[in-house]
Scaffold this motif. Structure first.
Motif, PDB file in Angstrom:
ATOM      1  N   MET A  41       0.791  -1.084  -0.071  1.00  0.00           N
ATOM      2  CA  MET A  41      -0.065  -0.006  -0.055  1.00  0.00           C
ATOM      3  C   MET A  41       0.843   1.357   0.084  1.00  0.00           C
ATOM      4  O   MET A  41       1.853   1.446   0.822  1.00  0.00           O
ATOM      5  N   ALA A  42       0.565   1.984  -0.644  1.00  0.00           N
ATOM      6  CA  ALA A  42       1.458   3.360  -0.785  1.00  0.00           C
ATOM      7  C   ALA A  42       1.218   4.126   0.337  1.00  0.00           C
ATOM      8  O   ALA A  42       0.218   4.370   0.873  1.00  0.00           O
ATOM      9  N   ALA A  43       2.386   4.997   0.743  1.00  0.00           N
ATOM     10  CA  ALA A  43       2.222   5.663   2.008  1.00  0.00           C
ATOM     11  C   ALA A  43       1.077   6.967   1.829  1.00  0.00           C
ATOM     12  O   ALA A  43       0.795   7.265   3.002  1.00  0.00           O
ATOM     13  N   THR A  44       0.825   7.378   0.821  1.00  0.00           N
ATOM     14  CA  THR A  44      -0.229   8.279   0.646  1.00  0.00           C
ATOM     15  C   THR A  44      -1.659   7.923   0.628  1.00  0.00           C
ATOM     16  O   THR A  44      -2.555   8.659   0.692  1.00  0.00           O
ATOM     17  N   GLU A  45      -1.724   6.662   0.652  1.00  0.00           N
ATOM     18  CA  GLU A  45      -3.042   5.993   0.833  1.00  0.00           C
ATOM     19  C   GLU A  45      -3.664   5.790   2.261  1.00  0.00           C
ATOM     20  O   GLU A  45      -4.698   5.783   2.655  1.00  0.00           O
ATOM     21  N   CYS A  46      -2.567   5.710   3.295  1.00  0.00           N
ATOM     22  CA  CYS A  46      -2.944   5.577   4.810  1.00  0.00           C
ATOM     23  C   CYS A  46      -2.208   6.564   5.651  1.00  0.00           C
ATOM     24  O   CYS A  46      -1.137   6.830   5.322  1.00  0.00           O
ATOM     25  N   TYR A  47      -3.012   7.120   6.453  1.00  0.00           N
ATOM     26  CA  TYR A  47      -2.407   8.031   7.431  1.00  0.00           C
ATOM     27  C   TYR A  47      -2.788   7.559   8.910  1.00  0.00           C
ATOM     28  O   TYR A  47      -3.989   6.958   8.917  1.00  0.00           O
ATOM     29  N   ILE A  48      -1.855   7.442   9.989  1.00  0.00           N
ATOM     30  CA  ILE A  48      -2.194   6.889  11.200  1.00  0.00           C
ATOM     31  C   ILE A  48      -2.028   8.006  12.204  1.00  0.00           C
ATOM     32  O   ILE A  48      -1.011   8.852  12.294  1.00  0.00           O
ATOM     33  N   VAL A  49      -2.829   8.384  12.958  1.00  0.00           N
ATOM     34  CA  VAL A  49      -3.073   9.361  14.078  1.00  0.00           C
ATOM     35  C   VAL A  49      -2.326   8.260  15.197  1.00  0.00           C
ATOM     36  O   VAL A  49      -3.318   7.674  15.730  1.00  0.00           O
ATOM     37  N   HIS A  50      -1.218   8.650  15.707  1.00  0.00           N
ATOM     38  CA  HIS A  50      -0.733   7.736  16.637  1.00  0.00           C
ATOM     39  C   HIS A  50      -0.958   8.399  18.013  1.00  0.00           C
ATOM     40  O   HIS A  50      -1.077   9.601  18.159  1.00  0.00           O
ATOM     41  N   GLU A  51      -1.121   7.560  19.017  1.00  0.00           N
ATOM     42  CA  GLU A  51      -1.414   7.948  20.347  1.00  0.00           C
ATOM     43  C   GLU A  51      -0.161   8.065  21.003  1.00  0.00           C
ATOM     44  O   GLU A  51       0.442   7.461  21.845  1.00  0.00           O
ATOM     45  N   ILE A  52       0.500   9.326  21.014  1.00  0.00           N
ATOM     46  CA  ILE A  52       1.478   9.761  21.496  1.00  0.00           C
ATOM     47  C   ILE A  52       1.440  11.139  22.181  1.00  0.00           C
ATOM     48  O   ILE A  52       1.023  12.072  21.774  1.00  0.00           O
ATOM     49  N   TYR A  53       1.775  10.929  23.464  1.00  0.00           N
ATOM     50  CA  TYR A  53       1.302  12.015  24.494  1.00  0.00           C
ATOM     51  C   TYR A  53       2.732  12.966  24.672  1.00  0.00           C
ATOM     52  O   TYR A  53       3.699  12.574  25.391  1.00  0.00           O
ATOM     53  N   ASN A  54       2.627  14.016  23.934  1.00  0.00           N
ATOM     54  CA  ASN A  54       3.655  15.017  24.139  1.00  0.00           C
ATOM     55  C   ASN A  54       3.260  16.339  24.706  1.00  0.00           C
ATOM     56  O   ASN A  54       2.611  17.242  24.049  1.00  0.00           O
ATOM     57  N   GLY A  55       3.135  16.414  25.984  1.00  0.00           N
ATOM     58  CA  GLY A  55       2.799  17.834  26.682  1.00  0.00           C
ATOM     59  C   GLY A  55       1.221  17.489  27.109  1.00  0.00           C
ATOM     60  O   GLY A  55       0.527  16.623  26.978  1.00  0.00           O
ATOM     61  N   GLU A  56       0.616  18.766  27.459  1.00  0.00           N
ATOM     62  CA  GLU A  56      -0.764  18.928  27.950  1.00  0.00           C
ATOM     63  C   GLU A  56      -1.785  18.818  27.076  1.00  0.00           C
ATOM     64  O   GLU A  56      -2.931  18.428  27.037  1.00  0.00           O
ATOM     65  N   ASN A  57      -1.455  19.144  25.747  1.00  0.00           N
ATOM     66  CA  ASN A  57      -2.549  19.440  24.624  1.00  0.00           C
ATOM     67  C   ASN A  57      -2.184  18.200  23.532  1.00  0.00           C
ATOM     68  O   ASN A  57      -2.780  18.591  22.380  1.00  0.00           O
ATOM     69  N   ALA A  58      -2.350  16.999  24.255  1.00  0.00           N
ATOM     70  CA  ALA A  58      -2.305  15.946  23.453  1.00  0.00           C
ATOM     71  C   ALA A  58      -3.584  15.915  22.669  1.00  0.00           C
ATOM     72  O   ALA A  58      -3.331  15.545  21.506  1.00  0.00           O
ATOM     73  N   GLN A  59      -4.550  15.711  23.453  1.00  0.00           N
ATOM     74  CA  GLN A  59      -5.915  15.574  22.463  1.00  0.00           C
ATOM     75  C   GLN A  59      -6.112  16.397  21.509  1.00  0.00           C
ATOM     76  O   GLN A  59      -6.663  16.092  20.452  1.00  0.00           O
TER      77      GLN A  59
END
Length: 169
Positions: A1-19
């Protein structure tokens, strides 16, 4: 699958405004029109899945109640059919209008939640830390919008005609 076909919203908490960062990433992915969007953060994934489900419910209700409005006169005697047809037509019109106002211009309405395990197996889900991500797939919604708008308009015309007949006599 091409990289432009799939995007992943990773659950990485960096700071207070992660959400807020997760929501921003999702919005950017929706605007970029990726074919697949994988949402790893549970809260935003569940909210998005519910939003899609409500849109689907409005669409189906508009179609089914509009069909009930238009088909009831064929199934029931004329003196009783208006008691079913008129409320069903009003419901169809209300759902189509609400969908048009709330969902039509939202980029999320172009997506559906993917449940097919065969299609999900082709995605890079093995790289995720979440065990239950929400996967959105982009689908063309032009035909479904035309369908529920056409049925709702036909129901509106039928209801207007029936109301005119009831009060003009």
């Amino acid at each position: 699958m091409a990289a432009t076909e799939c995007y992943i919203v990773h659950e990485i908490y960096n700071g207070e405004n992660a959400q807020e960062q997760f929501e921003y990433e999702l919005e950017q992915a929706l605007e970029a029109q990726y074919r697949y969007i994988v949402i790893e953060p549970t809260r935003i994934g569940d909210e998005t899945a519910r939003w899609v489900a409500v849109g689907n419910c409005l669409h189906k209700t508009a179609v089914l109640s509009g069909a009930a409005c238009l088909l009831t006169p064929l199934a029931l005697p004329a003196e009783y059919s208006r008691y079913v047809a008129l409320p069903a037509g009003a419901l169809s019109l209300a759902c189509a209008t609400l969908y048009g106002i709330s969902w039509q211009f939202d980029p999320c309405c172009k997506y559906q939640v993917e449940y097919d395990s065969q299609k999900l197996s082709r995605l890079p889900l093995h790289t995720l830390t979440s065990s239950s991500p929400v996967v959105l797939v982009r689908r063309d919604d032009v035909h479904r919008k035309r369908l529920h708008n056409t049925i709702a308009l036909a129901a509106l015309v039928y209801c207007a005609k029936k109301i005119y007949e009831l009060y003009a006599v």
